[in-house]
Design an enzyme around this catalytic site. Structure first.
Site, short mmCIF file in Angstrom:
data_model
loop_
_atom_site.label_atom_id
_atom_site.label_comp_id
_atom_site.label_asym_id
_atom_site.label_seq_id
_atom_site.Cartn_x
_atom_site.Cartn_y
_atom_site.Cartn_z
N GLY A 141 40.56 33.64 42.57
CA GLY A 141 39.18 34.11 42.54
C GLY A 141 38.84 34.75 41.21
N ILE A 142 37.87 35.64 41.24
CA ILE A 142 37.43 36.32 40.02
C ILE A 142 37.32 37.81 40.26
CG2 ILE A 142 36.11 34.28 39.30
CD1 ILE A 142 33.57 35.98 39.94
N VAL A 143 37.13 38.56 39.17
CA VAL A 143 36.85 39.99 39.27
C VAL A 143 35.53 40.25 38.56
CG1 VAL A 143 37.56 42.31 38.60
CG2 VAL A 143 39.26 40.68 39.37
N THR B 25 43.79 32.35 39.67
CA THR B 25 44.04 31.26 40.58
C THR B 25 43.24 31.37 41.87
OG1 THR B 25 46.28 31.07 39.71
CG2 THR B 25 45.86 30.04 41.83
N LEU C 73 34.70 40.03 34.79
CA LEU C 73 35.73 40.68 33.98
C LEU C 73 36.96 39.81 33.80
CD1 LEU C 73 35.53 44.25 35.55
CD2 LEU C 73 34.45 43.45 33.44
N GLY C 74 37.21 38.92 34.75
CA GLY C 74 38.39 38.07 34.68
C GLY C 74 38.35 37.01 35.74
N ALA C 75 39.20 36.00 35.58
CA ALA C 75 39.28 34.91 36.55
C ALA C 75 40.73 34.48 36.69
CB ALA C 75 38.42 33.74 36.11
N LYS D 88 37.24 42.48 43.19
CA LYS D 88 38.02 41.24 43.18
C LYS D 88 37.49 40.36 44.31
CE LYS D 88 42.89 39.78 43.32
NZ LYS D 88 44.27 40.32 43.36
N ASP E 258 54.86 41.18 39.34
CA ASP E 258 54.09 40.52 38.28
C ASP E 258 53.77 41.51 37.14
OD1 ASP E 258 52.94 38.32 37.08
OD2 ASP E 258 51.01 38.54 38.08
#
Length: 414
Positions: A35-37, A33, A29-31, A50, A142
């Site tokens: 790791g990834i999801v 700094t 689903l995403g990447a 995550k 953030d």
């Protein structure tokens, strides 16, 4: 002791690793700094997982444990829900509620219409979540559109705040944080100037988000950190007549109150919730993005989203070197280009919580080196192709914009 438990123990896996068997991992689903999801299926349905490489947070493991501690304490309709966590020898796995409705700006681009009243209701949802955090002495640090996700594709879907990777729980309300944190364009001046910061940084970020929601571009448009700092320090927020003439005075007043350079002059989250604009009484029902403005706003937002997707793709290619089991192939990553987002920030550009970068592959022998070089070529090729395509799109959009503006001028003079 089961065979699986015995095997995990013999292979040096932590006790919680057995939980991994409860999840069937799917698309990326995403990447970012660290790791990834990935999407995953479990007995209760679909979730987001995550995956953080321990080597990427070595020496800063406290950051992960802080995030876990925070997530388990939160229970709010506009904050992504924690489900579970476990770890392996080399990774942390954080399981949360899956938001399938897409990012806030994706929704705007998709429907092409966003009224001031829509913006008012949206910001109120986000501010409700921020106020919940601040009442518990938690600073998100953030806040940005990429971390605002819709739970479902339904038109009336709830909006949730995600990604607590650099959030901090203060020891007391007056505690001052000193580490750099946030994302370029959304971080408050005191963060960029390293003057120490607290809850007020979230208020500033919300001001930037509100401004952008109402016109389609940021109040601060500098492209390097030095110029951005100067632009933010000036305290000059411009409401260009062309894009803001139909926006209410209350909306502008709300934004100006949040974008005070002096953090002490910004309202608290509780005070901001009482602002007249959030009641929606003065907010207009008129579409904020008609004709030329709609086109310009959508094209700008789309370019920003494309940059994020490109960064995600490149990061996922890097991650491919780290682990074949949990990270899909580059083809899989490219195939998920239009997939839903999750709460992993792709650009924690100002964060100094962890100075580690992605380490080089540790593969031994000639074949390992060959694989590393091959992936580098793939990454370089992907970057080149995307940059060229982005340039072509930009040229076409400029041509189309000039055409629309020319036709508008001709209609005005006819």
């Amino acid at each position: 002791m089961s065979f699986a438990n015995m095997f995990n123990k013999l292979s040096g896996q932590p006790e919680s690793y057995e939980k991994k068997s409860l999840y069937r991992f799917g698309r990326t689903l995403g990447a970012g700094t660290y790791g990834i999801v990935r999407e995953a299926d479990c007995s209760s349905g679909k979730v987001a997982v995550k995956i953080i490489l321990k080597r990427n947070v070595r020496g800063n493991e406290r950051m992960v444990y802080d995030e876990l501690d925070l997530l388990q304490k939160l229970n709010h309709p506009h904050i992504v829900h924690f489900v579970d966590w476990f770890e392996s020898k080399d990774k942390f796995y954080i399981v949360t509620q899956l938001a399938t409705g897409g990012e806030l700006f994706d929704r705007i681009c998709e429907y092409g219409k966003f009224t001031e009243k829509d913006a008012s209701q949206t910001i109120r949802q986000v501010l409700d979540a921020v106020n919940y955090l601040h009442q518990r002495n938690i600073v998100h640090r953030d806040l940005k559109p990429e971390n605002l996700l819709y739970l479902t594709r339904d038109l009336d879907s709830q909006l949730v705040l995600a990604d607590f990777g650099i959030a901090k729980m203060l020891d007391n309300p007056a505690e001052v944080l000193t580490s750099m944190a946030g994302s370029f364009g959304y971080a408050a001046p005191e963060v960029m100037l390293k003057q120490g910061h607290g809850k007020a940084v979230d208020i500033w970020s919300l001001g930037v988000i509100t401004y952008t929601l109402l016109c389609g571009y940021s109040p601060f448009r500098s492209e390097n950190l030095t110029d951005l700092i100067e632009e933010c320090r000036s305290g000059r927020v411009v409401f260009h007549e062309r894009y803001w003439k139909d926006v209410s005075k209350d909306a502008k007043d709300f934004i100006l109150s949040l974008l005070q350079v002096d953090p002490a002059q910004r309202p608290t989250s509780e005070e901001a919730l009482k602002h007249p604009w959030l009641k929606g009484e003065s907010a207009s029902d008129r579409d904020l993005l008609p004709e030329i403005r709609a086109y310009i706003a959508r094209s700008r937002l789309k370019r920003g989203i494309e940059i994020i997707k490109l960064a995600n793709r490149i990061e996922a290619l890097k991650m491919q070197e780290e682990d074949e089991e949990d990270i899909p192939s580059a083809v899989d990553v490219q195939a998920s280009e239009a997939s839903d987002k999750s709460g992993l920030s792709p650009f924690p550009a100002l964060s100094t919580e962890n100075s580690n970068t992605h380490p080089a592959s540790t593969g031994n022998g000639e074949s390992g080196g060959t694989k590393k070089r091959s992936l580098s070529k793939i990454a370089r090729g992907a970057i080149f192709r995307e940059v060229v395509l982005a340039k072509v799109r930009e040229m076409k959009e400029n041509e189309e914009r000039e055409k629309v503006e020319r036709e508008a001028r001709e209609r005005a003079h006819s």
